[in-house]
Write a protein that holds these residues in place. Structure first.
Motif, PDB file in Angstrom:
ATOM      1  N   ARG A   1       0.832  -1.205   0.000  1.00  0.00           N
ATOM      2  CA  ARG A   1       0.000   0.000   0.000  1.00  0.00           C
ATOM      3  C   ARG A   1       0.868   1.256   0.000  1.00  0.00           C
ATOM      4  O   ARG A   1       0.568   2.237  -0.685  1.00  0.00           O
ATOM      5  CB  ARG A   1      -0.925  -0.004   1.203  1.00  0.00           C
TER       6      ARG A   1
ATOM      7  N   ARG B   1       2.264   1.711  -3.534  1.00  0.00           N
ATOM      8  CA  ARG B   1       1.202   2.062  -4.477  1.00  0.00           C
ATOM      9  C   ARG B   1       0.814   3.527  -4.313  1.00  0.00           C
ATOM     10  O   ARG B   1       0.662   4.262  -5.305  1.00  0.00           O
ATOM     11  CB  ARG B   1      -0.018   1.150  -4.249  1.00  0.00           C
ATOM     12  N   ARG B   2       0.679   3.961  -3.073  1.00  0.00           N
ATOM     13  CA  ARG B   2       0.332   5.360  -2.834  1.00  0.00           C
ATOM     14  C   ARG B   2       1.488   6.286  -3.177  1.00  0.00           C
ATOM     15  O   ARG B   2       1.276   7.403  -3.654  1.00  0.00           O
ATOM     16  CB  ARG B   2      -0.100   5.545  -1.372  1.00  0.00           C
TER      17      ARG B   2
ATOM     18  N   SER C   1      -4.103   3.913  -8.040  1.00  0.00           N
ATOM     19  CA  SER C   1      -5.221   3.265  -7.372  1.00  0.00           C
ATOM     20  C   SER C   1      -5.022   1.757  -7.447  1.00  0.00           C
ATOM     21  O   SER C   1      -4.176   1.254  -8.206  1.00  0.00           O
ATOM     22  CB  SER C   1      -6.538   3.651  -8.051  1.00  0.00           C
ATOM     23  N   GLN C   2      -5.814   1.009  -6.676  1.00  0.00           N
ATOM     24  CA  GLN C   2      -5.735  -0.444  -6.786  1.00  0.00           C
ATOM     25  C   GLN C   2      -6.098  -0.894  -8.196  1.00  0.00           C
ATOM     26  O   GLN C   2      -5.489  -1.831  -8.733  1.00  0.00           O
ATOM     27  CB  GLN C   2      -6.667  -1.101  -5.763  1.00  0.00           C
TER      28      GLN C   2
ATOM     29  N   ALA D   1      -3.608  -3.035 -10.486  1.00  0.00           N
ATOM     30  CA  ALA D   1      -4.088  -4.342 -10.931  1.00  0.00           C
ATOM     31  C   ALA D   1      -3.990  -4.462 -12.442  1.00  0.00           C
ATOM     32  O   ALA D   1      -3.590  -5.507 -12.978  1.00  0.00           O
ATOM     33  CB  ALA D   1      -5.530  -4.546 -10.464  1.00  0.00           C
TER      34      ALA D   1
ATOM     35  N   THR E   1      -8.465  -6.886  -9.495  1.00  0.00           N
ATOM     36  CA  THR E   1      -8.513  -5.901  -8.422  1.00  0.00           C
ATOM     37  C   THR E   1      -8.873  -6.579  -7.108  1.00  0.00           C
ATOM     38  O   THR E   1      -8.350  -6.198  -6.049  1.00  0.00           O
ATOM     39  CB  THR E   1      -9.545  -4.808  -8.756  1.00  0.00           C
TER      40      THR E   1
ATOM     41  N   LEU F   1      -5.742  -8.241  -5.700  1.00  0.00           N
ATOM     42  CA  LEU F   1      -4.820  -7.225  -5.204  1.00  0.00           C
ATOM     43  C   LEU F   1      -5.314  -6.657  -3.878  1.00  0.00           C
ATOM     44  O   LEU F   1      -4.528  -6.431  -2.955  1.00  0.00           O
ATOM     45  CB  LEU F   1      -4.663  -6.106  -6.234  1.00  0.00           C
ATOM     46  N   SER F   2      -6.609  -6.438  -3.778  1.00  0.00           N
ATOM     47  CA  SER F   2      -7.183  -5.935  -2.531  1.00  0.00           C
ATOM     48  C   SER F   2      -6.969  -6.919  -1.395  1.00  0.00           C
ATOM     49  O   SER F   2      -6.627  -6.528  -0.265  1.00  0.00           O
ATOM     50  CB  SER F   2      -8.676  -5.662  -2.716  1.00  0.00           C
TER      51      SER F   2
ATOM     52  N   GLU G   1      -3.377  -6.729  -0.294  1.00  0.00           N
ATOM     53  CA  GLU G   1      -3.092  -5.506   0.449  1.00  0.00           C
ATOM     54  C   GLU G   1      -3.644  -5.546   1.866  1.00  0.00           C
ATOM     55  O   GLU G   1      -3.060  -4.986   2.789  1.00  0.00           O
ATOM     56  CB  GLU G   1      -3.666  -4.293  -0.300  1.00  0.00           C
TER      57      GLU G   1
END
Length: 278
Positions: free
Chosen positions: A19, A22-23, A28-29, A33, A40, A43-44, A47
């Protein structure tokens, strides 16, 4: 995300590391993805810690996020895998070919100054022309490990000799900010805060971009930021280039850079040649 945001610790779960990066890359996710060719939903789950990634998935995500090799090792460890990228000292026999290449580049650049630095901007090696520019510098700044940014901008370093200090200082701080954004290195963020707090001599004044464009730097305006360094032999007008290894799989080599300075005019070339000969 602010480049000053703290990176996850070695004991934090993989999802927190993911996370963070990525940020840091402002994705975004859904974006990540798509880039990594995963769902997605999966990936969620990775995370949030509901699913653990395979080793191949860790490396794929790290590649899409352009995570430096040092931090890729941290991602692998957080996911329960062994580090992949070694970090050796530059005098390690395995890096002998790379060290010879560095030394050849530095020496071949004479009579112009060139130096090698690590990711913390600490001096690793330099050709014989570099010390000629450092005479009279506060000895504490020259005590290893020597940080070349601190050496450049400290009031007891080169700063009083830099004729275009405001411009050069802004250039170095911007380069450092870009590096912080790319690596998420909090120690570099602390260095930037330290450098930004150094006083700028009133004599330095603001940057007069009109004067720069119509003066001796007219051909460089909007293209390169020169360094104007006053010496006892006259003012040097220098431009710099950065050389890195193209395909490193070693942490040390990926983080190494060679800074080479070239004369921006014939007078500077003549002064440097004369200084070297003496």
């Amino acid at each position: 995300m602010s480049p000053h945001a703290a990176s996850p610790s070695a004991t934090d779960p993989f999802g927190l590391h993911l996370r963070h990066w990525r940020r840091q890359r402002r994705l975004s996710q859904l974006d990540l993805a798509h880039e990594a060719e995963v769902s997605t939903r999966h990936l969620s789950c990775v995370e949030t810690g509901r699913a653990m990634p395979s080793r191949e998935m860790v490396l794929r995500l790290a590649d899409r996020l352009e995570v430096p090799l040092r931090e890729r090792n941290a991602l692998l460890v957080a996911a329960g895998y062994a580090p992949m990228y070694r970090q050796r000292k530059l005098d390690d026999p395995a890096l002998s070919a790379a060290r010879r290449a560095i030394d050849r580049l530095l020496q071949a650049h004479a009579p112009f100054p060139a130096l090698a630095i690590d990711r913390q901007w600490q001096l690793v090696a330099a050709n014989e022309q570099v010390p000629l520019l450092l005479a009279g510098i506060d000895a504490a700044l020259l005590t290893p490990p020597v940080n070349v940014l601190r050496l450049s901008l400290h009031p007891k370093g080169l700063a009083p000799r830099i004729a275009n200090l405001v411009q050069w200082r802004a250039h170095l701080l911007e380069r450092l900010a870009q590096q912080i954004a790319a690596t998420s290195d909090v120690s570099l963020a602390a260095l930037r805060d330290e450098l930004a707090a150094y006083p700028v001599p009133p004599a330095a004044g603001p940057v007069d971009m009109h004067a720069e464009a119509n003066g001796a730097d007219g051909e460089l305006a909007g293209v390169l930021v020169p360094l104007h360094l006053n010496t006892e032999h006259g003012q040097l007008r220098l431009i710099s280039t950065t050389t890195i290894f193209g395909t490193p799989v070693d942490v040390t080599l990926q983080e190494l850079a060679i800074e080479s300075f070239f004369p921006a005019d014939a007078q500077t070339a003549e002064i440097l040649s004369r200084m070297s000969a003496r």
